[in-house]
Design a protein around this motif. Structure first.
Motif, PDB file in Angstrom:
ATOM      1  N   VAL A   1       0.851  -1.186   0.000  1.00 62.95           N
ATOM      2  CA  VAL A   1       0.000   0.000   0.000  1.00 62.95           C
ATOM      3  C   VAL A   1       0.891   1.242   0.000  1.00 62.95           C
ATOM      4  N   VAL A   2       0.568   2.157  -0.901  1.00 61.47           N
ATOM      5  CA  VAL A   2       1.272   3.444  -1.008  1.00 61.47           C
ATOM      6  C   VAL A   2       0.201   4.534  -0.961  1.00 61.47           C
ATOM      7  N   VAL A   3       0.393   5.531  -0.101  1.00 63.57           N
ATOM      8  CA  VAL A   3      -0.586   6.610   0.039  1.00 63.57           C
ATOM      9  C   VAL A   3       0.087   7.927  -0.304  1.00 63.57           C
ATOM     10  N   VAL A   4      -0.625   8.743  -1.075  1.00 63.14           N
ATOM     11  CA  VAL A   4      -0.104  10.052  -1.466  1.00 63.14           C
ATOM     12  C   VAL A   4      -0.972  11.142  -0.844  1.00 63.14           C
ATOM     13  N   TYR A   5      -0.357  11.945   0.001  1.00 67.09           N
ATOM     14  CA  TYR A   5      -1.005  13.112   0.588  1.00 67.09           C
ATOM     15  C   TYR A   5      -0.390  14.370  -0.010  1.00 67.09           C
TER      16      TYR A   5
ATOM     17  N   VAL B   1      -4.839   9.728  -1.712  1.00 68.14           N
ATOM     18  CA  VAL B   1      -5.047   8.673  -2.708  1.00 68.14           C
ATOM     19  C   VAL B   1      -4.286   7.445  -2.236  1.00 68.14           C
ATOM     20  N   TRP B   2      -5.015   6.341  -2.131  1.00 66.76           N
ATOM     21  CA  TRP B   2      -4.446   5.090  -1.623  1.00 66.76           C
ATOM     22  C   TRP B   2      -4.270   4.125  -2.785  1.00 66.76           C
ATOM     23  N   TYR B   3      -3.038   3.709  -3.011  1.00 62.45           N
ATOM     24  CA  TYR B   3      -2.737   2.757  -4.078  1.00 62.45           C
ATOM     25  C   TYR B   3      -2.493   1.371  -3.482  1.00 62.45           C
ATOM     26  N   ASN B   4      -2.884   0.358  -4.222  1.00 62.32           N
ATOM     27  CA  ASN B   4      -2.683  -1.019  -3.751  1.00 62.32           C
ATOM     28  C   ASN B   4      -1.940  -1.846  -4.786  1.00 62.32           C
ATOM     29  N   LYS B   5      -1.376  -2.938  -4.268  1.00 58.22           N
ATOM     30  CA  LYS B   5      -0.644  -3.880  -5.114  1.00 58.22           C
ATOM     31  C   LYS B   5       0.407  -3.180  -5.965  1.00 58.22           C
ATOM     32  N   VAL B   6       1.072  -2.213  -5.351  1.00 63.97           N
ATOM     33  CA  VAL B   6       2.073  -1.436  -6.080  1.00 63.97           C
ATOM     34  C   VAL B   6       3.329  -2.277  -6.288  1.00 63.97           C
ATOM     35  N   LYS B   7       3.824  -2.234  -7.502  1.00 66.19           N
ATOM     36  CA  LYS B   7       5.058  -2.940  -7.861  1.00 66.19           C
ATOM     37  C   LYS B   7       6.136  -1.903  -8.203  1.00 66.19           C
TER      38      LYS B   7
END
Ligand code: FES
Length: 108
Positions: A65-69, A73-79
């Motif tokens: 999980v990667v979150v951008v503030y 915005v919450w990203y999932n399954k980031v490679k």
């Protein structure tokens, strides 16, 4: 140092293999963190972006999980291969990467 416009959080929490909740660490979060670190440097985004690691953010089974503030915005399954798109499109152009965003239906 200027105040950063964006804060990127990467969950690097690790649980033991086979743990029922899974973890971002188990899904290669360290490689995502390494790629983000290198790409921020290569793209000279210091001052615009600050990068931090995080412990568990909640949706463990769909990590990393990667979150951008401040956009939340919450990203999932980031490679690692997704990192350039996140930096170029989201940070560079202010447009989220729709294909990586956690779908609304996954939130309770
Ligand atoms: S371990 Fe990353 S969100 Fe829980």
């Amino acid at each position: 140092m200027p105040k950063p416009s964006y804060h990127i959080l990467v969950c690097t929490n690790k649980r033991p293999p086979g743990h029922p909740r899974g973890s971002c660490g188990e899904n290669n979060a360290d490689a995502v963190l390494e790629k983000l670190t290198m790409a921020i440097e290569e793209k000279m985004l210091f001052g615009k972006v600050i990068l931090s690691t995080s412990s568990c953010l909640g949706p463990c089974s769909i990590g990393p999980v990667v979150v951008v503030y401040p956009d939340s915005v919450w990203y999932n399954k980031v490679k690692p291969e997704d990192v350039n798109e996140i930096l170029d499109k989201h940070i560079g152009q202010g447009q989220k990467v729709d294909r990586l965003e956690i779908p609304d239906e996954l939130w309770g």
